[in-house]
Design an enzyme around this catalytic site. Structure first.
Site, PDB file in Angstrom:
ATOM      1  N   ASP A 286       0.839  -1.201   0.000  1.00  0.00           N
ATOM      2  CA  ASP A 286       0.000   0.000   0.000  1.00  0.00           C
ATOM      3  C   ASP A 286       0.877   1.256   0.000  1.00  0.00           C
ATOM      4  OD1 ASP A 286      -1.961   1.894   0.256  1.00  0.00           O
ATOM      5  OD2 ASP A 286      -2.491   1.398   2.339  1.00  0.00           O
TER       6      ASP A 286
ATOM      7  N   LYS B  31       1.564   7.980   0.464  1.00  0.00           N
ATOM      8  CA  LYS B  31       1.999   8.032   1.859  1.00  0.00           C
ATOM      9  C   LYS B  31       3.382   8.674   1.949  1.00  0.00           C
ATOM     10  CE  LYS B  31      -0.286   3.761   3.413  1.00  0.00           C
ATOM     11  NZ  LYS B  31      -1.116   4.353   4.463  1.00  0.00           N
TER      12      LYS B  31
ATOM     13  N   ASP C   7       0.074  -5.123   4.587  1.00  0.00           N
ATOM     14  CA  ASP C   7      -1.313  -4.707   4.363  1.00  0.00           C
ATOM     15  C   ASP C   7      -2.180  -5.839   3.797  1.00  0.00           C
ATOM     16  OD1 ASP C   7      -2.984  -2.615   4.924  1.00  0.00           O
ATOM     17  OD2 ASP C   7      -2.808  -1.681   2.944  1.00  0.00           O
TER      18      ASP C   7
ATOM     19  N   GLU D  89      -7.988   2.452   0.537  1.00  0.00           N
ATOM     20  CA  GLU D  89      -8.231   1.466  -0.528  1.00  0.00           C
ATOM     21  C   GLU D  89      -8.762   0.137   0.011  1.00  0.00           C
ATOM     22  OE1 GLU D  89      -5.419   1.876   0.958  1.00  0.00           O
ATOM     23  OE2 GLU D  89      -4.924  -0.208   1.405  1.00  0.00           O
TER      24      GLU D  89
ATOM     25  N   ARG E  26     -11.094  -0.573   2.184  1.00  0.00           N
ATOM     26  CA  ARG E  26     -12.561  -0.666   2.195  1.00  0.00           C
ATOM     27  C   ARG E  26     -13.115  -0.815   0.786  1.00  0.00           C
ATOM     28  NH1 ARG E  26     -12.561   4.889   5.418  1.00  0.00           N
ATOM     29  NH2 ARG E  26     -10.590   3.900   6.032  1.00  0.00           N
TER      30      ARG E  26
HETATM   31  N1  BES Z   1      -3.139   0.248   5.241  1.00  0.00           N
HETATM   32  C1  BES Z   1      -3.519   1.506   5.772  1.00  0.00           C
HETATM   33  C2  BES Z   1      -3.784   1.481   7.274  1.00  0.00           C
HETATM   34  C3  BES Z   1      -2.614   1.192   8.181  1.00  0.00           C
HETATM   35  C4  BES Z   1      -1.908   2.226   8.763  1.00  0.00           C
HETATM   36  C5  BES Z   1      -2.263  -0.101   8.508  1.00  0.00           C
HETATM   37  C6  BES Z   1      -0.860   1.971   9.616  1.00  0.00           C
HETATM   38  C7  BES Z   1      -1.203  -0.366   9.353  1.00  0.00           C
HETATM   39  C8  BES Z   1      -0.497   0.680   9.918  1.00  0.00           C
HETATM   40  C9  BES Z   1      -4.789   1.995   5.095  1.00  0.00           C
HETATM   41  O1  BES Z   1      -4.966   1.615   3.780  1.00  0.00           O
HETATM   42  C10 BES Z   1      -4.770   3.488   5.144  1.00  0.00           C
HETATM   43  O2  BES Z   1      -3.898   4.062   4.556  1.00  0.00           O
HETATM   44  N2  BES Z   1      -5.714   4.076   5.879  1.00  0.00           N
HETATM   45  C11 BES Z   1      -5.808   5.472   6.024  1.00  0.00           C
HETATM   46  C12 BES Z   1      -7.261   5.855   5.855  1.00  0.00           C
HETATM   47  C13 BES Z   1      -7.481   7.324   5.740  1.00  0.00           C
HETATM   48  C14 BES Z   1      -6.969   7.801   4.389  1.00  0.00           C
HETATM   49  C15 BES Z   1      -8.954   7.585   5.879  1.00  0.00           C
HETATM   50  C16 BES Z   1      -5.338   5.871   7.429  1.00  0.00           C
HETATM   51  O3  BES Z   1      -5.649   5.156   8.379  1.00  0.00           O
HETATM   52  O4  BES Z   1      -4.612   6.841   7.545  1.00  0.00           O
HETATM   53 ZN    ZN Z   2      -4.068  -0.182   3.248  1.00  0.00          ZN
HETATM   54 ZN    ZN Z   3      -4.062   2.900   2.380  1.00  0.00          ZN
END
Ligand code: BES
Ligand code: ZN
Ligand code: ZN
Length: 513
Positions: free
Chosen positions: A284, A291, A302, A363, A365
């Site tokens: 991801d 990111k 992920d 992504e 969800r």
């Molecule tokens: N895979 C990430 C979530 C994640 C973050 C997993 C840290 C493990 C450690 C996910 O896809 C994501 O990026 N989520 C975002 C959602 C936001 C954009 C609403 C998040 O949590 O920042």
């Molecule tokens: Zn993710």
């Molecule tokens: Zn993500």
């Protein structure tokens, strides 16, 4: 590592080391520990009397019997169990892992042990034996398949990477207990090995395990154990209308796969299945909503939810669970490119619902929306999804528990019961429509994929997924804080934890008969 169960005296067992335990606060050891203390001339009593050994959880000491001490092994490993009143199966799992790791460090090849907690009367001997096997296998796990040479060739230290315990001998005085202990060891072995299988999938980086490789590794495992496997390619997904999943896949050169595992035990044809969906983002980057670099490497984990589902299906098949169970893993890489989806794009999922993409980094969800929509065709009696979905759940619960969100209290109750048995903790967060549905309200589509802000972001993720569970009793497990550990605890070495494998297997088999 081979695990055998035999009757006899621990002291009379041929091995490189024997393991005994001690509850905190014990002054006069009894049972198996007492029977070793005596020939040692009270050495364990003296360790306690001097205060050098208190029996706190996971404390260890090594003692060396003399030839006339009448103990066959050259070493005795003493492990602390903590206070008797605080004893749980998880303490047994930890003690087993701690002792096994200490033994491996010493170069032990044959290790003999008693079953921690079996004599307390507070835990079931079968379960205690299961915990013993789980602790040893999970604690001794190493991910070394990508190391081409031993550590010592660069460091000059002991070559620990070559040390391996070959045999764990479980010794029990009471012969009548043997069948129960053997059953427990067998169960524990299958569950723990399914968990280490999941760990290795997660530990493999994005270049080594893109979606196609994840599907291939799953197929290989499924073929070996007789589990039904299928993987849909992008054309098949297109025909099904999986527009949310394919939207995430659009930016990557790595073709997506939709993995389907079916455990259909004999006579279960008319049984409504339990469906388990796992987020399978093999890497991801965030996509166009990219990111920051710091810590991005860890986003190889992920697909931790997907790995948990694959591991759970492996365990259910090998244990011969009577419960029909389906595993669905949308395996996709999330990359930015000229073909990637943009913030503001609207995607149509398989069930026709439309989603406005506010962040391409939300992504998980999106791919799970199509997995849950696909799951409806099985008319499941219950459906779960498991995902490293949000950083928000780590803000809320840290690395202590997964967040669980549901549309049905019975599913939550069952999950909590399963978690009590496996030690994989869950904590409920609410999904009240009145309070939280506005977080995903879109001006131009049926919903949007993020609430925009940081407030309750774990719940916003759950709210979107809830729209795809529809009328099926369902729960979402956000395991973002649980899939990976930097802490190195007794049965969770650094790296992928395999969280969820035993929990999901325990949960699903709870529906059988
Ligand atoms: N895979 C990430 C979530 C994640 C973050 C997993 C840290 C493990 C450690 C996910 O896809 C994501 O990026 N989520 C975002 C959602 C936001 C954009 C609403 C998040 O949590 O920042
Ligand atoms: Zn993710
Ligand atoms: Zn993500």
């Amino acid at each position: 590592m081979n695990i055998t169960v035999q009757t006899g005296q621990l002291g009379a067992t041929e091995s490189d080391a024997i393991v005994v335990n001690l509850f905190q606060g014990t002054t006069n050891p009894t049972g198996a520990t007492g029977s070793i203390n005596q020939p040692l001339g009270g050495a364990i009593s003296r360790l306690i009397a001097t205060g050098d050994f208190t029996g706190r959880p996971n404390q260890t000491a090594v003692l060396y019997p003399l030839p006339d001490h009448d103990i066959k092994a050259p070493r005795v490993i003493l492990v602390g169990l903590g206070k008797r009143d605080d004893f749980t199966l998880d303490k047994a799992r930890q003690a087993s892992a701690t002792a096994a790791r200490r033994a491996r460090d010493l170069g032990v090849k044959r290790l003999a042990t008693i079953v921690h907690g079996a004599g307390t009367g507070s835990v079931d001997p079968t379960r205690a034996a299961q915990a013993l096997a789980e602790g040893a296998i999970l604690g001794l796990y190493r991910f070394d398949e990508l190391k081409s040479r031993a550590a010592s060739s660069t460091s000059g230290e002991d070559d620990d990477s070559k040390k391996e315990i070959q045999e764990l001998i479980v010794v029990e005085l009471d012969e009548s207990k043997l069948p129960d202990l053997e059953a427990g060891v067998h169960r524990g072995r299958l569950l723990a090995e399914s968990q280490t299988f999941a760990r290795s999938l997660v530990n493999r980086p994005g270049n080594i395990l893109p979606p196609v490789a994840l599907a291939e590794a799953t197929q290989k495992m499924a073929d070996q154990i007789g589990l039904q496997f299928e993987a849909l390619d992008p054309n098949q997904m297109e025909r099904l209308g999986m527009g949310a999943l394919l939207g995430v896949a659009a930016g990557s050169d790595q073709p997506a796969r939709f993995i389907i595992l079916e455990h259909n035990p004999e006579g279960s044809e008319n049984q409504k299945p339990v469906v388990l969906c796992g987020k399978g983002i093999t890497f991801d980057t965030g996509g166009i909503s990219i990111k920051p670099n710091e810590g991005m490497w860890q986003m190889k984990d992920d697909m931790g939810g997907g790995a948990a589902v694959i591991g759970a299906l492996r365990a259910l098949a090998l244990l011969g669970s009577k419960q029909r169970t389906i595993g669905l893993v949308p395996a996709v890489e999330n990359m930015p490119s000229g073909k990637a989806i943009r913030p503001g794009d609207v995607l149509r999922a398989m069930d026709g619902q439309t989603i406005e993409v506010i962040s391409t980094d939300a992504e998980g969800r999106l791919v799970l929306a199509d997995a849950l929509a696909y799951g409806q065709r099985y008319e499941p009696q219950a459906m779960l999804d498991v995902a490293t979905l949000t950083g928000g759940v780590i803000t809320a619960l840290g690395h202590g528990a997964a967040g669980v969100m549901a549309n049905d209290p019975n599913v939550v109750e069952r999950l909590k019961r399963a978690a009590d048995a496996t030690g994989e903790k869950v904590w409920e967060l609410p999904l009240w429509d009145d309070e939280y549905k506005r977080a995903i309200r879109s001006d131009i589509a049926d919903m949007k994929n993020t609430g925009g802000g940081r407030a309750a972001s774990a719940i916003a993720g759950g709210m979107l997924l809830k729209q795809f569970a529809k009328k099926v009793p369902w729960a979402h497990l956000d395991i973002a804080g649980m899939a990976w550990t930097d802490a190195d605890t007794p049965y969770k070495p650094k790296g992928a934890t395999g969280y969820g494998v035993r929990l999901l297997a325990e949960y699903a088999s709870g529906y059988a008969g």
